[in-house]
Scaffold this active site. Structure first.
Site, PDB file in Angstrom:
ATOM      1  N   ASP A 165       9.770 -16.612  35.782  1.00  0.00           N
ATOM      2  CA  ASP A 165       8.670 -16.743  34.833  1.00  0.00           C
ATOM      3  C   ASP A 165       9.012 -17.690  33.684  1.00  0.00           C
ATOM      4  OD1 ASP A 165       7.055 -15.123  36.320  1.00  0.00           O
ATOM      5  OD2 ASP A 165       7.014 -13.451  34.906  1.00  0.00           O
ATOM      6  N   ARG A 170      14.438  -8.380   5.677  1.00  0.00           N
ATOM      7  CA  ARG A 170      13.557  -7.227   5.504  1.00  0.00           C
ATOM      8  C   ARG A 170      12.242  -7.460   6.248  1.00  0.00           C
ATOM      9  NH1 ARG A 170      13.650  -9.860   0.580  1.00  0.00           N
ATOM     10  NH2 ARG A 170      11.652 -10.734  -0.134  1.00  0.00           N
ATOM     11  N   ASP A 200       7.761  -5.962  11.637  1.00  0.00           N
ATOM     12  CA  ASP A 200       8.818  -6.881  12.064  1.00  0.00           C
ATOM     13  C   ASP A 200       8.252  -8.239  12.461  1.00  0.00           C
ATOM     14  OD1 ASP A 200      10.740  -4.989  11.620  1.00  0.00           O
ATOM     15  OD2 ASP A 200      11.051  -4.476  13.725  1.00  0.00           O
ATOM     16  N   SER A 252       3.883  -8.573  24.173  1.00  0.00           N
ATOM     17  CA  SER A 252       2.776  -7.806  23.602  1.00  0.00           C
ATOM     18  C   SER A 252       2.715  -6.393  24.175  1.00  0.00           C
ATOM     19  CB  SER A 252       1.451  -8.534  23.864  1.00  0.00           C
ATOM     20  OG  SER A 252       0.364  -7.806  23.360  1.00  0.00           O
ATOM     21  N   LEU A 253       2.933  -6.262  25.481  1.00  0.00           N
ATOM     22  CA  LEU A 253       2.923  -4.942  26.116  1.00  0.00           C
ATOM     23  C   LEU A 253       4.047  -4.075  25.571  1.00  0.00           C
ATOM     24  CD1 LEU A 253       1.809  -3.007  28.271  1.00  0.00           C
ATOM     25  CD2 LEU A 253       3.302  -4.130  29.938  1.00  0.00           C
TER      26      LEU A 253
END
Length: 283
Positions: A68, A153, A172, A186-187
């Site tokens: 991929d 941070r 994050d 994303s998953l």
């Protein structure tokens, strides 16, 4: 005569035996293979070595040999030309690779007989604006990600859709993904799975500080604006996990659907849901 670009991942086809066998097949079938000049020299086909831009722009189609990650890289490079890609898996089962190496030559026979389809995959375009000036732009097949470094941070990122304020993410980072990318980073961050040929844009915060911050799915016609709302010494924007650029306080990132598509060659009646079950079982 067909002109066919052959693009191997040399970490997966280390001795270039698969690449050489593909080149020989193409020559036997009256086609002209286009190869990276270094790869061409390594397998003794120097006369078929071409510059990268010529491979992507002048090939009738491309054969990408790898996984991929290889496909994502090739997709970005050939998108301006619309060159179709036959994605061949040389590693673990992927969401983008169409066939395994064992299926390569029967699949090429099908392509030469016209027994194939083209599946169009939506892409994203991102522009980074610093001090009211565009400094860099990217395109992506999977996702555009803003993320903090290991020791910095949490990021504070304001999100807008068509100039409408959505939220300020204390997180994050933020992932903006295509349907193709919905099964990637994303998953893992809690985003939804979207069928790959549907056209939407997915916005997903990464490890948000507030429980109500969740993924949002918007129209492909929408323009997303992300503003870095607080000083943070180590923020990056990355595309498909492969290209990166450091961003700073008050930088603005505009993300929208690209005018370009990735064109994937389909030679099998593969079922996305079967592949999805296999991949989720692996995880």
């Amino acid at each position: 005569m067909k002109k066919v670009g052959v693009i191997p991942n040399i970490n997966k086809d280390k001795d270039l035996e698969v690449t050489k066998s593909v080149v020989n097949w193409l020559l036997d079938h009256g086609s002209e293979p286009y190869l990276n000049e270094i790869v061409a020299a390594r397998i003794g086909y120097e006369k078929h070595g071409k510059k990268a831009n010529e491979i992507y722009s002048k090939s009738d189609f491309l054969i990408a040999l790898g996984g991929d990650g290889t496909i994502l890289n090739v997709a970005r490079l050939c998108a301006p030309f619309g060159t179709p890609i036959l994605a061949v898996n040389l590693g673990h089962l992927g969401f983008l690779t169409e066939i395994d190496a064992s299926e390569l030559f029967p699949s090429l026979e099908k392509i030469y007989k016209g027994e194939y389809a083209i599946e169009k995959r939506m892409m994203l375009e991102a522009n980074v604006v610093k001090n009211d000036m565009e400094v860099i732009n990217f395109r992506a097949l999977n996702d555009i990600v803003i993320t903090r470094g290991a020791f910095s941070r949490m990021a504070r990122i304001k999100a807008y859709v068509n100039d409408n304020y959505v939220d300020t993410y204390l997180a994050d980072g933020v992932i903006v993904a295509t349907p193709t990318g919905s099964t990637a980073y994303s998953l893992s961050a809690g985003g939804p799975i979207v069928y790959p040929t549907v056209e939407v844009i997915i916005i997903t915060p990464i490890c948000p500080h507030t429980l109500y911050s969740r993924s949002i799915v918007v129209s492909p016609d929408d323009v997303i604006r992300l503003e870095i709302a607080e000083e943070n010494q180590d923020l990056m924007i990355t595309t498909d996990g492969q290209q990166g650029y450091k961003i700073d306080y008050r930088d603005v990132i505009y993300i929208k659907k690209s005018n370009e598509y990735t064109n994937l060659i389909k030679v099998k009646n593969s079922n996305f849901f079967d592949l999805l079950r296999d991949k989720l079982t692996e995880r």
